[in-house]
Design a protein around this motif. Structure first.
Motif, PDB file in Angstrom:
ATOM      1  N   GLY A 137       0.809  -1.214   0.000  1.00 18.94           N
ATOM      2  CA  GLY A 137       0.000   0.000   0.000  1.00 18.94           C
ATOM      3  C   GLY A 137       0.843   1.265   0.000  1.00 18.94           C
ATOM      4  N   SER A 138       2.047   1.186  -0.562  1.00 19.65           N
ATOM      5  CA  SER A 138       2.977   2.313  -0.586  1.00 19.65           C
ATOM      6  C   SER A 138       3.694   2.374  -1.930  1.00 19.65           C
ATOM      7  N   LYS A 139       4.229   3.533  -2.235  1.00 25.11           N
ATOM      8  CA  LYS A 139       5.094   3.669  -3.415  1.00 25.11           C
ATOM      9  C   LYS A 139       6.404   2.949  -3.111  1.00 25.11           C
ATOM     10  N   VAL A 140       6.901   2.181  -4.059  1.00 25.92           N
ATOM     11  CA  VAL A 140       8.080   1.339  -3.827  1.00 25.92           C
ATOM     12  C   VAL A 140       9.177   1.663  -4.836  1.00 25.92           C
ATOM     13  N   TYR A 141      10.414   1.789  -4.337  1.00 27.30           N
ATOM     14  CA  TYR A 141      11.582   1.831  -5.206  1.00 27.30           C
ATOM     15  C   TYR A 141      12.267   0.485  -5.073  1.00 27.30           C
ATOM     16  N   LEU A 142      12.248  -0.308  -6.145  1.00 28.39           N
ATOM     17  CA  LEU A 142      12.789  -1.666  -6.122  1.00 28.39           C
ATOM     18  C   LEU A 142      14.123  -1.695  -6.854  1.00 28.39           C
ATOM     19  N   ASP A 143      15.179  -1.946  -6.106  1.00 24.01           N
ATOM     20  CA  ASP A 143      16.547  -1.948  -6.617  1.00 24.01           C
ATOM     21  C   ASP A 143      16.992  -3.404  -6.774  1.00 24.01           C
ATOM     22  N   LEU A 144      17.043  -3.895  -8.019  1.00 25.75           N
ATOM     23  CA  LEU A 144      17.338  -5.307  -8.271  1.00 25.75           C
ATOM     24  C   LEU A 144      18.777  -5.518  -8.719  1.00 25.75           C
ATOM     25  N   TRP A 145      19.389  -6.566  -8.149  1.00 27.48           N
ATOM     26  CA  TRP A 145      20.736  -6.980  -8.540  1.00 27.48           C
ATOM     27  C   TRP A 145      20.696  -8.475  -8.856  1.00 27.48           C
ATOM     28  N   VAL A 146      21.621  -8.919  -9.695  1.00 29.59           N
ATOM     29  CA  VAL A 146      21.733 -10.349 -10.018  1.00 29.59           C
ATOM     30  C   VAL A 146      23.147 -10.813  -9.701  1.00 29.59           C
ATOM     31  N   LYS A 147      23.248 -11.889  -8.914  1.00 26.23           N
ATOM     32  CA  LYS A 147      24.548 -12.427  -8.540  1.00 26.23           C
ATOM     33  C   LYS A 147      24.562 -13.941  -8.754  1.00 26.23           C
ATOM     34  N   THR A 148      25.766 -14.472  -8.954  1.00 28.29           N
ATOM     35  CA  THR A 148      25.937 -15.915  -9.129  1.00 28.29           C
ATOM     36  C   THR A 148      26.410 -16.542  -7.819  1.00 28.29           C
ATOM     37  N   ARG A 149      25.765 -17.633  -7.431  1.00 26.93           N
ATOM     38  CA  ARG A 149      26.200 -18.420  -6.279  1.00 26.93           C
ATOM     39  C   ARG A 149      26.162 -19.886  -6.703  1.00 26.93           C
ATOM     40  N   LYS A 150      27.311 -20.398  -7.055  1.00 27.62           N
ATOM     41  CA  LYS A 150      27.408 -21.707  -7.696  1.00 27.62           C
ATOM     42  C   LYS A 150      26.783 -22.814  -6.853  1.00 27.62           C
ATOM     43  N   ASP A 151      25.902 -23.592  -7.501  1.00 29.29           N
ATOM     44  CA  ASP A 151      25.330 -24.805  -6.911  1.00 29.29           C
ATOM     45  C   ASP A 151      24.675 -24.556  -5.549  1.00 29.29           C
ATOM     46  N   TRP A 152      24.004 -23.410  -5.379  1.00 34.91           N
ATOM     47  CA  TRP A 152      23.468 -23.058  -4.063  1.00 34.91           C
ATOM     48  C   TRP A 152      22.401 -24.042  -3.586  1.00 34.91           C
ATOM     49  N   ARG A 153      21.701 -24.710  -4.502  1.00 30.20           N
ATOM     50  CA  ARG A 153      20.631 -25.625  -4.085  1.00 30.20           C
ATOM     51  C   ARG A 153      21.157 -26.855  -3.356  1.00 30.20           C
ATOM     52  N   ASN A 154      22.464 -27.129  -3.475  1.00 31.68           N
ATOM     53  CA  ASN A 154      23.058 -28.273  -2.787  1.00 31.68           C
ATOM     54  C   ASN A 154      23.932 -27.856  -1.609  1.00 31.68           C
ATOM     55  N   ARG A 155      23.900 -26.594  -1.234  1.00 30.45           N
ATOM     56  CA  ARG A 155      24.743 -26.097  -0.146  1.00 30.45           C
ATOM     57  C   ARG A 155      23.871 -25.737   1.058  1.00 30.45           C
ATOM     58  N   ALA A 156      24.086 -26.464   2.155  1.00 31.62           N
ATOM     59  CA  ALA A 156      23.245 -26.285   3.345  1.00 31.62           C
ATOM     60  C   ALA A 156      23.312 -24.857   3.874  1.00 31.62           C
ATOM     61  N   ASN A 157      24.498 -24.237   3.859  1.00 28.87           N
ATOM     62  CA  ASN A 157      24.616 -22.874   4.392  1.00 28.87           C
ATOM     63  C   ASN A 157      23.835 -21.876   3.541  1.00 28.87           C
ATOM     64  N   ALA A 158      23.857 -22.081   2.216  1.00 27.63           N
ATOM     65  CA  ALA A 158      23.099 -21.191   1.331  1.00 27.63           C
ATOM     66  C   ALA A 158      21.601 -21.369   1.541  1.00 27.63           C
ATOM     67  N   LEU A 159      21.158 -22.615   1.700  1.00 25.85           N
ATOM     68  CA  LEU A 159      19.735 -22.866   1.936  1.00 25.85           C
ATOM     69  C   LEU A 159      19.266 -22.195   3.220  1.00 25.85           C
ATOM     70  N   ARG A 160      20.095 -22.251   4.255  1.00 25.65           N
ATOM     71  CA  ARG A 160      19.727 -21.586   5.520  1.00 25.65           C
ATOM     72  C   ARG A 160      19.640 -20.074   5.337  1.00 25.65           C
ATOM     73  N   GLU A 161      20.590 -19.509   4.607  1.00 24.55           N
ATOM     74  CA  GLU A 161      20.582 -18.062   4.368  1.00 24.55           C
ATOM     75  C   GLU A 161      19.331 -17.629   3.617  1.00 24.55           C
ATOM     76  N   PHE A 162      18.858 -18.478   2.712  1.00 19.59           N
ATOM     77  CA  PHE A 162      17.681 -18.146   1.914  1.00 19.59           C
ATOM     78  C   PHE A 162      16.379 -18.556   2.599  1.00 19.59           C
TER      79      PHE A 162
END
Length: 298
Positions: free
Chosen positions: A267-292
């Protein structure tokens, strides 16, 4: 509240049968993201429907599938866990497709469920009624369903009938959540999911399941508008180029579409600042899964 009912309903089904579309239609808001890509929902999302006579807490679960990585294991556990500790299970199937291995797998899981199971036969708007009847009859032979309800989540057809069946199996109880509360998910998570939805809509087949979105900053500014910095993570550099697009065109489109939904949500005006980064094989990394936000002890 005398006669007031409240309880939990797990919504299960194989990928792409319309579970999230159904939840959003029942709640009246976009909480669960929708996509034509399978396995869109990654977590158990708790959505709340409050009516005068009942409060239903829905668990929207990941589509049932064979895990191929740690993220897939998490999703499978989320779905299996949702079958326990609820008052009723809603098994959603697509009437336009034949019963397959996915449905058979779910039916095996349901053999151990000790609560009523309703069959919601979705997408009845897509085929003539006489073609849907044999499909429904076939399902009726496979399990002792507490009720079978033909619906169209997309068109809102017979959703009142489905709600009526769900309410039959809820215990009497108080309203657990405020009437205006529609989810237990934090705003940051919903915003991340809305951004991910747009990536799924706009990218090719090799991208969707390699994408995660992390909200690094979400700040309300002095004039009441909201600044959001979101990072879209992919697993390979080639995927990063696809998400960004030629001269950043695709990323801008993702941002424009996501911002519109986020502004509706907040319900507000939004400024959406998008970035794209690579994180190799994150779906198989337990620490990455926890962070996400994916927790293995589910």
């Amino acid at each position: 509240m005398n006669g007031h009912k409240s309880g939990f309903a797990a919504v299960i089904g194989r990928p792409n049968v319309g579970k999230s579309t159904l939840i959003n239609a029942l709640i009246g808001q976009k909480i669960a993201i929708m996509s034509d890509k399978p396995q869109t929902t990654r977590s158990r999302i708790l959505c709340i429907l409050t009516e005068e006579d009942a409060q239903i807490i829905f668990l929207d679960t990941p589509g049932v599938h064979k895990p191929k990585h740690k993220l897939g294991d998490y999703m499978a556990k989320a779905t299996e866990g949702a079958l326990h500790g609820v008052d009723v299970v809603v098994f959603v199937v697509d009437v336009t497709e034949r019963m397959g291995a996915g449905e058979q797998y779910i039916l095996k899981q349901l053999a151990n469920v000790r609560v009523p199971v309703l069959l919601a036969v979705n997408k009845v708007d897509c085929i003539p009624r006489e073609e849907s009847l044999p499909v429904i009859a076939n399902y009726a032979k496979t399990y002792d369903f507490a009720g079978i309800v033909p619906i169209s989540a997309r068109e809102g057809e017979n959703l009142d009938g489905l709600l009526g069946e769900i309410k039959k199996y809820l215990p009497e109880g108080p309203q657990y959540y405020p009437a205006d509360m529609v989810t237990d998910q934090p705003e940051r998570l919903i915003v991340a999911e809305l951004v991910r939805e747009k990536v799924l809509e706009l990218t090719r087949d090799e991208i969707p399941h390699a994408v995660a979105v992390d909200i690094e900053e979400m700040t309300t500014r002095a004039k009441g508008d909201v600044y959001i910095r979101a990072v879209i993570y992919v697993e390979r550099e080639s995927q990063k180029g696809i998400v960004i697009g030629a001269r950043g065109a695709l990323l801008r489109t993702i941002g424009q579409r996501a911002r519109a939904d986020v502004e509706t949500l907040l319900g507000s005006k939004v400024y959406l600042d998008l970035w794209v980064k690579t994180r190799k094989d994150w779906r198989n990394r337990a620490n990455a899964l926890r962070e996400f936000g994916f927790h293995e002890d589910i």
